[in-house]
Write a protein that holds these residues in place. Structure first.
Motif, PDB file in Angstrom:
ATOM      1  N   ASP A  56      29.787  -3.863   9.195  1.00  0.00           N
ATOM      2  CA  ASP A  56      29.320  -4.151   7.845  1.00  0.00           C
ATOM      3  C   ASP A  56      27.798  -3.974   7.728  1.00  0.00           C
ATOM      4  N   GLU A  57      27.060  -4.531   8.667  1.00  0.00           N
ATOM      5  CA  GLU A  57      25.595  -4.423   8.629  1.00  0.00           C
ATOM      6  C   GLU A  57      25.125  -2.976   8.779  1.00  0.00           C
ATOM      7  N   LEU A  60      25.987  -1.073   5.575  1.00  0.00           N
ATOM      8  CA  LEU A  60      25.142  -1.520   4.458  1.00  0.00           C
ATOM      9  C   LEU A  60      23.737  -0.926   4.562  1.00  0.00           C
ATOM     10  N   LYS A  63      23.629   2.241   3.104  1.00  0.00           N
ATOM     11  CA  LYS A  63      23.975   2.163   1.684  1.00  0.00           C
ATOM     12  C   LYS A  63      25.447   2.488   1.404  1.00  0.00           C
ATOM     13  N   GLU A  65      28.936   0.514   1.014  1.00  0.00           N
ATOM     14  CA  GLU A  65      29.503  -0.821   0.844  1.00  0.00           C
ATOM     15  C   GLU A  65      31.019  -0.790   0.939  1.00  0.00           C
ATOM     16  N   ALA A  66      31.559  -1.847   1.528  1.00  0.00           N
ATOM     17  CA  ALA A  66      33.011  -1.981   1.619  1.00  0.00           C
ATOM     18  C   ALA A  66      33.594  -2.196   0.231  1.00  0.00           C
ATOM     19  N   LYS A  67      34.683  -1.493  -0.048  1.00  0.00           N
ATOM     20  CA  LYS A  67      35.401  -1.702  -1.302  1.00  0.00           C
ATOM     21  C   LYS A  67      36.273  -2.951  -1.198  1.00  0.00           C
ATOM     22  N   TYR A  82      36.292   1.386   3.296  1.00  0.00           N
ATOM     23  CA  TYR A  82      35.064   2.004   2.787  1.00  0.00           C
ATOM     24  C   TYR A  82      35.385   3.263   1.974  1.00  0.00           C
TER      25      TYR A  82
END
Length: 115
Positions: A56-57, A60, A63, A65-67, A82
Motif C-alpha cells: 500500500d505504501e 501510494l 500515486k 491507490e487501491a480501489k 488496484y
C-alpha cells in the motif's frame, strides 16, 4: 504508470518484507477483471500485515491507490485491488487451500526480472 510497472512495484514491496513464493500471473488474455495477479504468502499475521502495508505504501508513493482492499488484521487472505493488478496475500495454509495458481493456470507466469 502501466500495469507491468505497478506489478513490479508490488513485487518489490512484497520482497522487501520477505514474502514467500511471490508469483506474478499475466491474465490479460483470459480475463477482463485485471491484467496481473501478484500472489504471495507469509509466515504469520504480523508478516501478512507488514506485506499489506508495504504494498500500500509503495503504490501510494507512486500515486496508485487501491480501489478495494478486502481483509483485516486477523485475515489470512488479503486482497488488494488496484484495477489492472490484484495483489493476493495469503497465509501458507490458505494459499494451499485456495490454490489460485491452479485456478488461473491458463495465465502466463511472469519472471519478475522481465518486468
Amino acid at each position: 504508470m502501466d500495469a507491468r510497472e505497478i506489478a513490479k512495484l508490488a513485487y518489490q514491496a512484497l520482497e522487501e518484507k520477505k514474502a514467500k513464493d511471490i508469483k506474478i500471473i499475466d491474465i490479460r488474455d483470459i480475463s477482463v477483471i485485471a491484467d496481473y495477479f501478484v500472489i504471495a504468502d507469509g509466515e504469520n499475521q504480523n508478516q501478512l500485515q507488514a506485506m499489506r502495508d508495504s504494498v500500500d505504501e509503495t503504490l501510494l508513493k507512486a500515486k496508485v491507490e487501491a480501489k478495494q482492499v478486502e481483509g483485516n488484521q486477523k485475515s489470512t487472505w488479503i486482497l488488494m485491488d488496484y484495477g489492472d493488478i490484484i495483489v493476493h496475500i495469503f497465509s501458507k495454509e490458505d494459499r494451499l487451500f485456495y490454490d489460485l495458481e491452479r485456478i488461473w493456470r491458463d495465465g502466463c507466469l511472469i519472471d519478475p526480472e522481465s518486468l
